[in-house]
Scaffold this motif. Structure first.
Motif, PDB file in Angstrom:
ATOM      1  N   THR B 263       0.832  -1.212   0.000  1.00  0.00           N
ATOM      2  CA  THR B 263       0.000   0.000   0.000  1.00  0.00           C
ATOM      3  C   THR B 263       0.863   1.257   0.000  1.00  0.00           C
ATOM      4  N   GLN B 264       1.989   1.191   0.649  1.00  0.00           N
ATOM      5  CA  GLN B 264       2.822   2.395   0.743  1.00  0.00           C
ATOM      6  C   GLN B 264       3.283   2.854  -0.643  1.00  0.00           C
ATOM      7  N   ARG B 266       1.988   1.663  -3.669  1.00  0.00           N
ATOM      8  CA  ARG B 266       0.875   1.781  -4.610  1.00  0.00           C
ATOM      9  C   ARG B 266       0.129   3.094  -4.395  1.00  0.00           C
ATOM     10  N   LEU B 267       0.049   3.567  -3.145  1.00  0.00           N
ATOM     11  CA  LEU B 267      -0.699   4.789  -2.854  1.00  0.00           C
ATOM     12  C   LEU B 267       0.207   6.006  -2.784  1.00  0.00           C
ATOM     13  N   ASN B 268       1.428   5.840  -3.308  1.00  0.00           N
ATOM     14  CA  ASN B 268       2.334   6.982  -3.450  1.00  0.00           C
ATOM     15  C   ASN B 268       2.839   7.585  -2.159  1.00  0.00           C
TER      16      ASN B 268
END
Lengths: 649, 379
Positions: B263-264, B266-268
Motif C-alpha cells: 500500500t505504501q 501503490r498509494l504513493n
C-alpha cells in the motif's frame, strides 16, 4: 618489461589478507543490514503495519437522516427532501471554462455560483468534487443527465435537506435547521456535544424551536465508511461501511390544521395565541404572528429578507406565544379572586362600593368605568371587570398569597417545553422586590398587581395554562411532544390543585357570564349556537401611564394613539362549559380592548378547535356571519391538508 | 605489448573465451536485474511502462557491453586506464558548464538518447586508474609518502568536482572506493589510521561549522543529516521520505504483503519509489524473505568477485576486480542503510535494480572488466 609474478609474493599475500579483511567487514555490514531488516520487518512489523494502515485508511462519517416531525394527526411538519446538486471534478472536466459555459447554456445558474466554483477549483486538488449549485429542480437534473457526454466531470448528486411543508405556520414551534456554527460549538448549546458529526462542515443542526431543543434525538448517530486514500488524499476505493442510525421521529401535540387556522386568524396583527387540550395538557396550537417561512433559513436567507424580518416593528422572529411577556391585565383578576376566596378574607356575596376610583395612601387608582359600578360582589366584579373591587380585596389578602395562587395556576414559572426562550414571566411578591430592587413592597404595588398591572407579567402560554387549571381544578402541565419514535410521552394532566371546588365554581360561573350575560364584557363575542358555550375573561392592559391631566381632559382613545402606545388586548377562555375540552389564550399586542379585539379571535379559535374544522355559522353573531363565511372559505383553501408552501404561494 | 609478458601457459582465444566467462556471476547479475524488472513493474501499478521496458532494454544493452568488454584482453584496459580517467574528468568538467540540473543538483549530461551521469563513470575509471597505478608502481614505494600522496590527489580531484555538483553520496563512494583500492594495494595501515582520525575530526568540524561563515556543507545537506539523526522531528517535511520508507519496509513482515499489494508504494506514500527507494517496495511486498534474498544475491556477487580476484595472480586484474566489487558493495550497502534509517538520505540508487541508465551501463561495463580479468587471468 617482464612481470615476474613471483616477485609479487609479499604484496600478493598482503592483498589477499586485506581482501579477506575487507570481505569480512562487508560480511559484517551485510549482517548488520540483515539484523536491521529483521528488527524492523519481524520484531516491529505489527507497529509498522499499523502505521501503514493509518496512512492509507481514512474514516469518513456518513451523516444519518434527521428524524421527522409530525403533527397530532400524523401530518409531516418537518421532512427531509431530496436535494439535487451539480458538482464538478476538475481532472475529469478537461477545459473547465468551456464545460461550465456549456452547463450554463443548459440550465440556469447564478453567475456568483460559477465564480465561487472557479475560485474553489483553483484552490483544491484536481480530484476534489466542488459543488456548483444545489437545490436544482428535477428538470435540470434530467437535462444534465441527458447531456453527460457534453459535460465531462459534471454530475448531478442527490442529498437530503430539511423542508417544512407548513412553512410559516409552525416556524416558531418547530424552528429550523442551519449549518453548525463556530458559536454553536464554542458557546452555544452544542458546546458540550462531542458528536463527530458536528465536525462535518455545514452539518445541519437545529437552530431554534423543537429542532434545537430535541437536536440530540432528531440527529441520530453517524455511520462510518472506511476508504483507502493515497498520499495526496485521493479516494482509491471504499473498504467497508457501517450505516448510522436515523434520528428519532417526533410527534407533536400540535394540530397543524388548527395551528394554520389560528395563524391565519392572527394574520395582520402582532399577536400570540395558545390552545390547550384540557384532557392531557396537549398544546394544540402555539401561534405567534406575524411569522416567517422557516424554509427561508434552511436555504440560506438573503440579506434583504433578514433585514426585513429584523426591522419589522411587529417582530416576526419573536415567538410571542411563549416568549412574549405582557401585563395580564384583568385576566389576572381570577388569581386575585381565588387567592382572596381561599384565604377566607372575603365572602363571595359581600359587596364592595365602586365609586370609579380608590384612594390608597394618597394615590388615586381608577376603575375603567369612570362613573363606577356602585355596590358590587365577586360575581359581578368579574363579569363586568370592575377594578375597584380588586383594589379592595387585594389589600386584604396581600401580595404574597396572590403570588402563591398565581404560581399554583401556572403563572410566574417557566413551563418545561422544548421551545426556544420559554419565558418565566413574573408573579411578584415582597421577597422578589426586596431582592431584585432592594425596595420595600408598597400597598400601591399590590393594588396595581390585583388587576394584572404593575410588576405582573405573563405569556400567552401561562395564561392558557391558568385558564386550563381554573377550568379543571387540576394541575395541567403543557405538553408539546406526544410521542418519540411511537412511544407515548406522559400526559400533562396532573392531580387536583387543592383549591376549594366551590370557590372555583364561583369564578367559573362569573367567567361564563362574561361571555354569556348581557352585561358581561365579552357578551358580543359569545358563541351563539346552543350546544356549545364558552366561558372567558377579557383583559386590557395598559402600556403607558395615564396622567391626571389626561384623565381630567378625557382619556385618549386607543385609536388616536400611536400603535406602540395602545393597550394590549387579551382574552382567555375555555369551552364547552360542562366537561370543558379546550382552553385558549389570545394576546393582541397594542390591539386595544380585550373584548373587541381579542375575544372574537379567541371565539373563532375555540369554535375551530371544538368542531375540528368549519363550525356551524349560527355560532356567530348574525352581523359577522358573512365575513366569517368568507374568512372560513379563505382559510380552508389555505389549509387544505397536505398542501405545501409552494402550492399555497 | 603482448600478453606474452604475463608468462601465461594458456590463454583462450576468439569465441572460446565465452566458455571462460565467469558465468555464475553473469547469472547473479541477471537475477538482480530481474528483481529490478519485477519491482519496476510493480511500482508502475502492474505495467511495463514507463520503467520496466526501458530498464530491460538497458540491461540487454548492458549485457552486450559486458560481453564486449570481457572479450577485450585485460591489459588493453590497463593501458586505457589513464585515458579513461582523463575522459571521465573531462566529462565531469563538462557537467559544470553544460550539465542538466535536476532537483537542485547539476549531475547530468544530455546525450540526446540518454542522460549520462559522469560521476557514475568516474567511480569505475578511478578504480581502473588506481589499479593500474599500483600495478605500475615499484613494490617498495607503495607506502612511500610521495607515492601515497599522488593517488590521494587522484581520488580527491574528482571527489571535489562531484561534491560541488552537489552530490554527497557519490563523493562518499569515490573516497571510500579509492581508499579501499589503496588499502588492497598494501599501503601502510598507519595512513589509514591517520585518515580515520582526521575523518572523525572533520565530522566534528562539519557540525561545528554549521551557521558559521566557513560553513562546509550546504544547508540542505545539514537538514538531511538532522533528518537522519531524528526523522520523527519533522515527519511531514524533511523526515517524510525516511519515515514513509521505514513504514513501508517494516510493514512487510516475514513474507510481505504480496506482489503489487504494497500500500505504501501503490498509494504513493513512498518517495522516489522507482529509484533510490525501490528497496522499500521490495521489502514491503516480499517481506523479510525477499529483502534478505536480494541481500544474499548481492553478497554472492561480491563473493564471486573476491574469489576471482584472489585466484588471479595478475596484480592489476586482482586490484580491479576487488575495486569493482567494493564499489558495488558500497553502492547497495549505502542504499540499504539509507532506506532502513541507518544512514542519511544521500541519494544512492540500488545498483541494477533502481531505474536509471547511467548507473546500469557503467556497472555492466565494470563487470565486463571483472569478466575480462577473469577470462584473461594467467593460467
Amino acid at each position: 618489461m617482464r612481470r615476474p609474478i613471483k616477485d609479487d609474493g609479499v604484496l600478493q599475500a598482503r592483498m589477499t589478507r586485506r581482501a579477506l579483511v575487507i570481505g569480512g567487514a562487508q560480511l559484517g555490514i551485510a549482517g548488520a543490514l540483515g539484523l536491521r531488516m529483521q528488527s524492523m520487518q519481524i520484531e516491529q512489523a505489527a507497529q509498522f503495519r499499523l502505521l501503514a494502515e493509518e496512512n492509507r485508511i481514512n474514516i469518513r462519517l456518513l451523516p444519518p437522516a434527521r428524524g421527522l416531525i409530525f403533527d397530532l394527526n400524523g401530518r409531516p411538519i418537518a421532512e427531509n427532501e431530496q436535494n439535487y446538486r451539480v458538482i464538478i471534478v476538475r481532472e475529469d472536466a478537461g477545459d473547465v471554462a468551456e464545460t461550465l459555459k456549456r452547463l450554463t447554456d443548459l440550465i440556469e445558474i447564478d453567475p456568483s455560483n460559477i465564480e465561487r466554483t472557479l475560485e474553489e477549483l483553483d484552490k483544491r486538488s484536481p480530484f476534489v468534487p466542488i459543488t456548483i449549485a444545489d437545490r436544482l429542480p428535477w428538470e435540470d437534473v434530467a437535462k444534465i443527465n441527458i447531456n453527460t457526454p457534453a459535460l465531462p466531470g459534471i454530475t448531478a448528486e442527490v442529498g437530503l435537506s430539511r423542508v417544512y411543508p407548513w412553512g410559516a405556520d409552525l416556524a416558531h414551534v418547530v424552528g429550523y435547521v442551519g449549518p453548525v456554527s463556530d458559536y454553536d460549538l464554542s458557546q452555544g448549546y452544542l458546546s458540550d456535544d462531542t458528536d463527530p458529526l458536528l465536525q462535518i462542515p455545514k452539518f445541519q443542526v437545529g437552530k431554534t424551536g423543537v429542532e434545537a431543543k430535541q437536536e440530540r434525538m432528531l440527529r441520530g448517530s453517524a455511520g462510518t465508511k472506511r476508504i483507502e486514500v493515497n498520499a495526496l488524499g485521493r479516494v482509491m476505493r471504499e473498504l467497508d461501511r457501517q450505516e448510522g442510525t436515523k434520528g428519532q421521529d417526533l410527534q407533536l401535540t400540535i394540530d397543524a390544521r388548527l395551528q394554520s387556522y389560528v395563524q391565519a386568524r392572527l394574520d395582520g396583527q402582532s399577536a400570540g395565541a395558545v390552545v390547550i387540550d384540557l384532557e392531557n395538557g396537549d398544546l394544540r396550537a402555539v401561534c405567534s404572528a406575524p411569522t416567517f417561512d422557516a424554509n427561508m433559513f434552511v436555504r440560506g436567507i438573503s440579506v434583504k429578507d433578514w433585514t426585513d424580518l429584523n426591522e419589522n416593528k411587529y417582530r416576526p422572529l419573536a415567538a410571542k406565544a411563549v416568549q412574549g411577556i405582557y401585563p395580564p391585565g384583568s385576566t389576572f383578576k381570577m388569581v386575585t379572586a381565588l387567592a382572596a376566596l381561599e384565604d377566607g378574607v372575603i365572602d363571595a356575596e359581600e359587596t364592595v362600593y365602586c365609586p370609579g376610583h380608590t384612594d390608597v395612601f394618597g394615590t388615586r387608582f381608577h376603575c375603567w368605568k369612570r362613573v363606577g359600578h356602585g355596590n358590587i360582589n365577586l360575581h359581578e366584579s368579574l363579569k363586568q371587570s370592575c377594578d375597584c373591587y380588586y383594589y379592595d380585596i387585594s389589600q386584604r389578602v396581600g401580595i404574597d398569597k396572590m403570588a402563591i395562587m398565581a404560581r399554583k395556576l401556572g403563572l410566574g414559572l417557566r413551563h418545561d417545553l422544548p421551545l426556544s426562550a420559554v419565558a418565566k414571566g413574573l408573579a411578584p411578591d415582597k421577597e422578589w422586590k426586596a431582592t431584585t430592587r432592594g425596595e420595600d413592597w408598597r400597598v400601591g404595588d399590590t393594588v396595581n398587581a390585583s388587576i394584572g398591572q404593575g410588576y405582573v407579567l405573563s405569556s400567552p402560554l401561562q395564561l392558557a395554562v391558568m385558564t386550563a387549571r381554573i377550568a379543571t381544578g387540576r394541575e395541567i402541565t403543557p405538553r408539546l411532544i406526544k410521542s418519540i419514535d411511537g412511544i407515548e410521552q406522559p400526559s400533562g394532566l396532573g392531580p387536583s390543585l387543592g383549591i376549594n371546588e366551590n370557590n372555583l365554581r364561583r369564578v367559573r360561573q362569573s367567567m361564563v357570564d362574561v361571555t354569556n350575560h348581557q352585561r358581561g364584557t365579552a357578551y358580543s363575542a359569545r358563541i351563539l349556537a346552543s350546544e356549545v358555550k364558552m366561558a372567558g375573561k377579557t383583559g386590557t392592559s395598559q402600556v403607558r401611564r395615564i396622567t391626571a391631566e389626561e384623565r381630567a381632559a378625557g382619556v385618549t382613545r386607543n385609536e388616536d394613539l400611536p400603535w406602540e402606545r395602545r393597550d394590549h388586548a387579551l382574552f382567555v377562555n375555555y369551552a364547552p362549559l360542562d366537561n370543558p375540552r379546550f382552553a385558549v389564550a389570545v394576546i393582541v399586542e397594542h390591539g386595544g380592548g380585550g373584548s373587541t379585539t381579542a375575544a372574537p379571535i379567541a371565539r373563532d379559535i375555540t369554535l375551530q378547535a371544538l368542531y375540528d374544522g368549519t363550525p356551524p355559522l349560527d355560532a356567530y353573531p348574525s352581523a359577522v356571519r358573512g365575513r366569517i363565511q368568507e374568512q372560513q372559505d379563505r382559510i380552508n383553501a389555505m389549509i387544505t391538508p397536505g398542501a405545501t408552501v409552494q402550492d399555497r404561494a | 605489448m603482448s600478453y606474452l609478458e604475463y608468462n601465461t601457459k594458456y590463454l583462450p582465444t576468439g569465441p572460446r573465451k565465452l566458455f571462460f566467462l565467469n558465468w555464475p556471476l553473469i547469472l547473479l547479475l541477471t537475477a538482480v536485474a530481474g528483481v529490478g524488472f519485477i519491482m519496476l513493474y510493480s511500482v508502475a501499478g502492474g505495467s511495463t511502462s514507463p520503467w520496466m521496458e526501458p530498464q530491460m532494454e538497458r540491461f540487454g544493452f548492458g549485457l552486450g557491453l559486458l560481453i564486449v568488454v570481457a572479450m577485450v584482453p585485460i591489459w588493453f584496459w590497463r593501458n586505457m586506464a589513464v585515458l579513461a580517467y582523463l575522459f571521465s574528468l573531462a566529462l565531469l568538467l563538462a557537467v559544470e558548464f553544460v550539465g542538466v540540473e535536476r532537483n537542485g543538483s547539476q549531475r547530468w549530461l544530455d546525450l540526446g538518447v540518454m542522460d549520462l551521469q559522469p560521476s557514475e563513470l568516474m567511480k569505475i575509471t578511478l578504480v581502473m586508474l588506481l589499479a593500474a597505478y599500483y600495478d605500475w608502481l615499484p613494490r617498495d614505494r607503495t607506502s612511500h609518502p610521495l607515492w601515497v600522496l599522488f593517488p590521494v590527489l587522484l581520488i580527491l580531484l574528482p571527489t571535489y568536482m562531484v561534491l560541488s555538483q552537489p552530490d554527497l553520496g557519490t563523493s562518499l563512494l569515490l573516497v571510500a572506493g579509492g581508499g579501499a583500492m589503496m588499502f588492497f594495494a598494501g599501503v601502510h595501515w598507519a595512513y589509514f589510521a591517520t585518515v580515520v582520525v582526521a575523518g572523525v575530526s572533520t565530522v566534528f568540524a562539519v557540525f561545528k561549522s554549521r551557521g558559521a561563515s566557513w560553513q562546509i556543507l550546504q544547508d540542505y545537506q545539514y537538514r538531511r543529516i538532522d533528518t537522519f539523526l531524528d526523522p520523527a522531528n519533522d515527519p511531514l517535511g524533511a523526515g517524510y521520505h525516511i519515515t514513509q520508507a521505514k513504514i513501508a519496509l517494516g510493514s512487510g513482515g516475514w513474507t510481505g504483503r504480496g506482489f503489487m499489494q504494497g500500500t505504501q508504494s501503490r498509494l504513493n506514500f513512498l518517495p522516489e519509489k522507482h529509484t533510490d527507494f525501490i528497496f522499500t517496495t521490495l521489502a514491503e511486498e516480499f517481506g523479510f524473505i525477499g529483502a534478505i534474498g536480494l541481500l544474499t544475491i548481492y553478497m554472492l556477487i561480491i563473493f564471486f568477485c573476491v574469489i576471482s580476484a584472489l585466484t588471479n595472480r595478475d596484480r592489476f586484474a586482482s586490484l580491479l576486480t576487488l575495486g569493482v566489487a567494493t564499489t558495488f558493495f558500497l553502492f547497495f550497502a549505502l542504499n540499504m542503510a539509507m532506506v532502513t534509517g541507518l544512514a542519511p538520505v544521500v541519494g544512492v540508487p540500488l545498483p541494477l535494480v533502481s531505474y536509471g541508465g547511467s548507473a546500469m551501463l557503467v556497472l555492466m561495463g565494470a563487470f565486463g572488466l571483472v569478466q575480462s580479468a577473469h577470462v584473461h587471468k594467467p593460467r
